[in-house]
Motif scaffolding. Structure first.
Motif, PDB file in Angstrom:
ATOM      1  N   ASP A  38      34.452  64.820  13.674  1.00 51.26           N
ATOM      2  CA  ASP A  38      33.240  65.579  13.388  1.00 51.26           C
ATOM      3  C   ASP A  38      33.225  65.793  11.881  1.00 51.26           C
ATOM      4  OD1 ASP A  38      31.334  67.583  12.911  1.00 51.26           O
ATOM      5  OD2 ASP A  38      31.621  68.445  14.899  1.00 51.26           O
ATOM      6  N   ASN A  39      32.427  65.000  11.190  1.00 52.77           N
ATOM      7  CA  ASN A  39      32.421  65.051   9.730  1.00 52.77           C
ATOM      8  C   ASN A  39      32.011  66.434   9.218  1.00 52.77           C
ATOM      9  OD1 ASN A  39      32.150  62.290  10.699  1.00 52.77           O
ATOM     10  ND2 ASN A  39      31.972  61.720   8.565  1.00 52.77           N
ATOM     11  N   ALA A  40      31.058  67.054   9.878  1.00 47.35           N
ATOM     12  CA  ALA A  40      30.563  68.352   9.414  1.00 47.35           C
ATOM     13  C   ALA A  40      31.643  69.420   9.491  1.00 47.35           C
ATOM     14  CB  ALA A  40      29.348  68.766  10.231  1.00 47.35           C
ATOM     15  N   LYS A  41      32.538  69.284  10.462  1.00 45.27           N
ATOM     16  CA  LYS A  41      33.599  70.284  10.640  1.00 45.27           C
ATOM     17  C   LYS A  41      34.925  69.841  10.032  1.00 45.27           C
ATOM     18  CE  LYS A  41      31.709  72.166  14.952  1.00 45.27           C
ATOM     19  NZ  LYS A  41      31.978  72.444  16.393  1.00 45.27           N
ATOM     20  N   ASN A  42      34.949  68.648   9.435  1.00 43.54           N
ATOM     21  CA  ASN A  42      36.214  68.115   8.896  1.00 43.54           C
ATOM     22  C   ASN A  42      37.316  68.171   9.951  1.00 43.54           C
ATOM     23  OD1 ASN A  42      35.316  67.352   6.402  1.00 43.54           O
ATOM     24  ND2 ASN A  42      36.026  69.185   5.350  1.00 43.54           N
ATOM     25  N   THR A  43      36.969  67.770  11.143  1.00 43.14           N
ATOM     26  CA  THR A  43      37.904  67.872  12.257  1.00 43.14           C
ATOM     27  C   THR A  43      37.976  66.544  13.009  1.00 43.14           C
ATOM     28  OG1 THR A  43      37.476  70.237  12.508  1.00 43.14           O
ATOM     29  CG2 THR A  43      38.423  69.095  14.402  1.00 43.14           C
ATOM     30  N   ALA A  44      39.186  66.180  13.367  1.00 44.13           N
ATOM     31  CA  ALA A  44      39.419  65.004  14.206  1.00 44.13           C
ATOM     32  C   ALA A  44      39.978  65.469  15.548  1.00 44.13           C
ATOM     33  CB  ALA A  44      40.384  64.052  13.530  1.00 44.13           C
ATOM     34  N   TYR A  45      39.685  64.712  16.571  1.00 44.08           N
ATOM     35  CA  TYR A  45      40.115  65.056  17.923  1.00 44.08           C
ATOM     36  C   TYR A  45      40.836  63.865  18.553  1.00 44.08           C
ATOM     37  CZ  TYR A  45      36.469  68.554  17.169  1.00 44.08           C
ATOM     38  OH  TYR A  45      35.697  69.563  16.640  1.00 44.08           O
ATOM     39  N   LEU A  46      41.741  64.181  19.450  1.00 45.79           N
ATOM     40  CA  LEU A  46      42.392  63.144  20.236  1.00 45.79           C
ATOM     41  C   LEU A  46      42.311  63.567  21.697  1.00 45.79           C
ATOM     42  CD1 LEU A  46      43.964  60.460  20.027  1.00 45.79           C
ATOM     43  CD2 LEU A  46      46.061  61.821  20.198  1.00 45.79           C
ATOM     44  N   GLN A  47      41.458  62.892  22.445  1.00 44.50           N
ATOM     45  CA  GLN A  47      41.350  63.134  23.871  1.00 44.50           C
ATOM     46  C   GLN A  47      42.376  62.267  24.579  1.00 44.50           C
ATOM     47  OE1 GLN A  47      39.297  65.316  25.652  1.00 44.50           O
ATOM     48  NE2 GLN A  47      40.518  64.666  27.412  1.00 44.50           N
ATOM     49  N   MET A  48      43.265  62.906  25.309  1.00 41.70           N
ATOM     50  CA  MET A  48      44.351  62.190  25.984  1.00 41.70           C
ATOM     51  C   MET A  48      44.180  62.338  27.483  1.00 41.70           C
ATOM     52  SD  MET A  48      47.536  63.274  23.514  1.00 41.70           S
ATOM     53  CE  MET A  48      47.517  64.985  24.050  1.00 41.70           C
ATOM     54  N   ASN A  49      43.931  61.235  28.153  1.00 42.22           N
ATOM     55  CA  ASN A  49      43.754  61.221  29.604  1.00 42.22           C
ATOM     56  C   ASN A  49      44.895  60.465  30.274  1.00 42.22           C
ATOM     57  OD1 ASN A  49      41.257  62.540  29.247  1.00 42.22           O
ATOM     58  ND2 ASN A  49      40.160  60.588  29.139  1.00 42.22           N
ATOM     59  N   SER A  50      45.037  60.679  31.553  1.00 41.09           N
ATOM     60  CA  SER A  50      46.070  59.976  32.339  1.00 41.09           C
ATOM     61  C   SER A  50      47.428  60.062  31.651  1.00 41.09           C
ATOM     62  CB  SER A  50      45.672  58.508  32.546  1.00 41.09           C
ATOM     63  OG  SER A  50      44.426  58.414  33.187  1.00 41.09           O
ATOM     64  N   LEU A  51      47.798  61.265  31.262  1.00 40.16           N
ATOM     65  CA  LEU A  51      49.042  61.448  30.526  1.00 40.16           C
ATOM     66  C   LEU A  51      50.247  61.061  31.368  1.00 40.16           C
ATOM     67  CD1 LEU A  51      48.092  64.711  28.665  1.00 40.16           C
ATOM     68  CD2 LEU A  51      48.903  62.612  27.567  1.00 40.16           C
ATOM     69  N   LYS A  52      51.242  60.515  30.677  1.00 43.52           N
ATOM     70  CA  LYS A  52      52.476  60.085  31.300  1.00 43.52           C
ATOM     71  C   LYS A  52      53.639  60.861  30.691  1.00 43.52           C
ATOM     72  CE  LYS A  52      50.636  55.356  31.515  1.00 43.52           C
ATOM     73  NZ  LYS A  52      50.896  53.947  31.118  1.00 43.52           N
TER      74      LYS A  52
END
Length: 122
Positions: A73-87
């Motif tokens: 999100d450029n406006a918030k200077n934030t990066a996200y990592l969505q992690m699914n099917s975690l092992k």
């Protein structure tokens, strides 16, 4: 100085999902890319994913491809990592990283966060 603050880690069961966030703040810095690395106990830190700030192009390690999604999100200077099917093998400390153009070319982040623990029980 640039500060990167991760959040969203925790203890989950195999198959669950988590979303990590990385908020950047501090002096003006031309982010070319932001990324995520992880380090499991007794292992070296390894690349997980990165996203180009301007285009949104993404890159993933083979071990997480199809399960993890990086966004920004450029406006918030934030990066996200969505992690699914975690092992269980995803258990590690996850670190956020920020790259300048030079840093990206060398694959060497310019700034690092403090890390957030992700534990996946089997």
């Amino acid at each position: 100085q640039v500060q990167l603050v991760e959040s969203g880690g925790g203890l989950v069961q195999a198959g669950d999902s988590l979303r990590l966030s990385c908020a950047a703040s501090g002096r003006s810095f031309s982010y070319f890319a932001m990324g995520w690395f992880r380090q499991a106990p007794g292992k070296e830190r390894e690349f997980v994913s990165r996203v180009l700030w301007s285009t949104g192009n993404t890159y993933y390690a083979d071990s997480v491809k199809g399960r993890f999604t990086i966004t920004r999100d450029n406006a918030k200077n934030t990066a996200y990592l969505q992690m699914n099917s975690l092992k269980a093998e995803d258990t590690a400390v996850y670190y956020c990283a920020a790259y300048s153009l030079v840093g990206f070319a060398k694959r060497e982040p310019d700034f690092w966060g403090q890390g957030t623990q992700v534990t996946v029980s089997s």
